[in-house]
Design a protein around this motif. Structure first.
Motif, mmCIF file in Angstrom:
data_model
loop_
_atom_site.group_PDB
_atom_site.id
_atom_site.type_symbol
_atom_site.label_atom_id
_atom_site.label_comp_id
_atom_site.label_asym_id
_atom_site.label_seq_id
_atom_site.Cartn_x
_atom_site.Cartn_y
_atom_site.Cartn_z
ATOM 1 N N ASP A 11 2.854 11.918 -13.677
ATOM 2 C CA ASP A 11 2.142 12.602 -14.758
ATOM 3 C C ASP A 11 1.074 11.626 -15.222
ATOM 4 N N LEU A 12 -0.001 11.569 -14.476
ATOM 5 C CA LEU A 12 -0.965 10.474 -14.583
ATOM 6 C C LEU A 12 -1.912 10.607 -15.765
ATOM 7 N N THR A 13 -2.245 9.453 -16.315
ATOM 8 C CA THR A 13 -3.242 9.361 -17.363
ATOM 9 C C THR A 13 -4.149 8.187 -17.034
ATOM 10 N N TYR A 14 -5.358 8.265 -17.521
ATOM 11 C CA TYR A 14 -6.310 7.180 -17.300
ATOM 12 C C TYR A 14 -5.919 5.965 -18.139
ATOM 13 N N ASP A 15 -6.244 4.782 -17.646
ATOM 14 C CA ASP A 15 -6.004 3.557 -18.409
ATOM 15 C C ASP A 15 -6.850 3.594 -19.679
ATOM 16 N N ARG A 16 -6.266 3.083 -20.765
ATOM 17 C CA ARG A 16 -6.946 3.093 -22.057
ATOM 18 C C ARG A 16 -6.872 1.708 -22.675
ATOM 19 N N ARG A 17 -7.847 1.401 -23.507
ATOM 20 C CA ARG A 17 -7.845 0.123 -24.217
ATOM 21 C C ARG A 17 -6.895 0.152 -25.403
ATOM 22 N N THR A 23 2.032 8.568 -23.571
ATOM 23 C CA THR A 23 2.756 7.533 -22.836
ATOM 24 C C THR A 23 4.043 8.030 -22.190
ATOM 25 N N VAL A 24 4.536 9.184 -22.594
ATOM 26 C CA VAL A 24 5.795 9.702 -22.071
ATOM 27 C C VAL A 24 5.499 10.806 -21.060
ATOM 28 N N PRO A 25 6.028 10.690 -19.850
ATOM 29 C CA PRO A 25 5.797 11.735 -18.837
ATOM 30 C C PRO A 25 6.741 12.922 -19.076
ATOM 31 N N PHE A 26 6.507 13.651 -20.172
ATOM 32 C CA PHE A 26 7.436 14.691 -20.607
ATOM 33 C C PHE A 26 7.607 15.809 -19.583
ATOM 34 N N GLY A 27 6.490 16.362 -19.082
ATOM 35 C CA GLY A 27 6.571 17.487 -18.150
ATOM 36 C C GLY A 27 7.336 17.154 -16.886
ATOM 37 N N VAL A 28 6.956 16.064 -16.229
ATOM 38 C CA VAL A 28 7.667 15.697 -14.998
ATOM 39 C C VAL A 28 9.060 15.164 -15.312
ATOM 40 N N GLY A 29 9.254 14.664 -16.527
ATOM 41 C CA GLY A 29 10.594 14.247 -16.949
ATOM 42 C C GLY A 29 11.549 15.423 -17.009
ATOM 43 N N VAL A 43 19.658 12.871 -4.988
ATOM 44 C CA VAL A 43 18.238 12.701 -5.256
ATOM 45 C C VAL A 43 18.018 11.391 -6.008
ATOM 46 N N LYS A 44 16.952 10.712 -5.625
ATOM 47 C CA LYS A 44 16.519 9.506 -6.321
ATOM 48 C C LYS A 44 15.079 9.759 -6.755
ATOM 49 N N ILE A 45 14.830 9.678 -8.071
ATOM 50 C CA ILE A 45 13.530 10.059 -8.622
ATOM 51 C C ILE A 45 12.903 8.868 -9.333
ATOM 52 N N LYS A 46 11.609 8.700 -9.095
ATOM 53 C CA LYS A 46 10.831 7.690 -9.809
ATOM 54 C C LYS A 46 9.726 8.411 -10.572
ATOM 55 N N LEU A 47 9.625 8.129 -11.875
ATOM 56 C CA LEU A 47 8.576 8.703 -12.722
ATOM 57 C C LEU A 47 7.490 7.666 -12.943
ATOM 58 N N VAL A 48 6.231 8.089 -12.857
ATOM 59 C CA VAL A 48 5.123 7.188 -13.149
ATOM 60 C C VAL A 48 4.130 7.890 -14.062
ATOM 61 N N LYS A 49 3.497 7.102 -14.909
ATOM 62 C CA LYS A 49 2.517 7.621 -15.855
ATOM 63 C C LYS A 49 1.154 6.957 -15.680
ATOM 64 N N THR A 50 1.138 5.690 -15.322
ATOM 65 C CA THR A 50 -0.120 4.952 -15.243
ATOM 66 C C THR A 50 -0.542 4.735 -13.792
ATOM 67 N N LYS A 123 2.362 26.581 -13.625
ATOM 68 C CA LYS A 123 3.000 26.479 -14.948
ATOM 69 C C LYS A 123 4.262 25.640 -14.879
ATOM 70 N N GLU A 124 5.338 26.066 -15.547
ATOM 71 C CA GLU A 124 6.561 25.259 -15.584
ATOM 72 C C GLU A 124 7.216 25.254 -14.198
#
Length: 127
Positions: A11-17, A23-29, A43-50, A123-124
């Motif tokens: 659930d990617l977001t652009y880097d910010r200053r 900061t929370v990957p709610f949807g993919v979570g 199943v083994k799942i890895k969540l990433v945001k950045t 959608k969902e």
């Protein structure tokens, strides 16, 4: 013995200053929680945001990579999905979210224009 399915959910977001409320990957979570309920130890799942977390995850191999697809992260998700597919061409890439054309014709055109995306779940996507 069942094979373990390895899934990367981004659930990617652009880097910010400054700090961001995104900061929370709610949807993919939520998708990850549903997958854990259904598949349990298979199943083994890895969540990433950045972007950094995504790049670090490329050291591992995944069967499936899922990307949230919103208007604000569309280009970033497509760019990193393309990078992922070039490094792990046997993996299945699934996009999901609300940023998808409405008509069947436009949906088909979108998928044909982005050949590294194997599926789009509108959608969902829990179920």
């Amino acid at each position: 013995m069942n094979k373990i399915i390895r899934i990367l959910l981004a659930d990617l977001t652009y880097d910010r200053r400054s700090s961001s409320p995104l900061t929370v990957p709610f949807g993919v979570g939520k998708v990850a929680a549903h997958l854990q309920d259904v598949l349990g130890p298979n199943v083994k799942i890895k969540l990433v945001k950045t972007i950094r977390q995504f790049d670090e995850s490329l050291q591992d191999t995944f069967d499936i990579a899922g990307f949230s697809h919103y208007i604000w992260n569309s280009n970033l998700s497509k760019l990193l999905a393309q990078r992922f597919k070039s490094l792990q061409p046997k993996s299945v890439i699934v996009f999901g979210g609300p940023h998808f054309p409405l008509s069947a014709e436009d949906q088909e055109a979108w998928l044909r224009a982005i050949p590294y995306v194997d599926f789009f779940i509108e959608k969902e996507g829990e179920i």
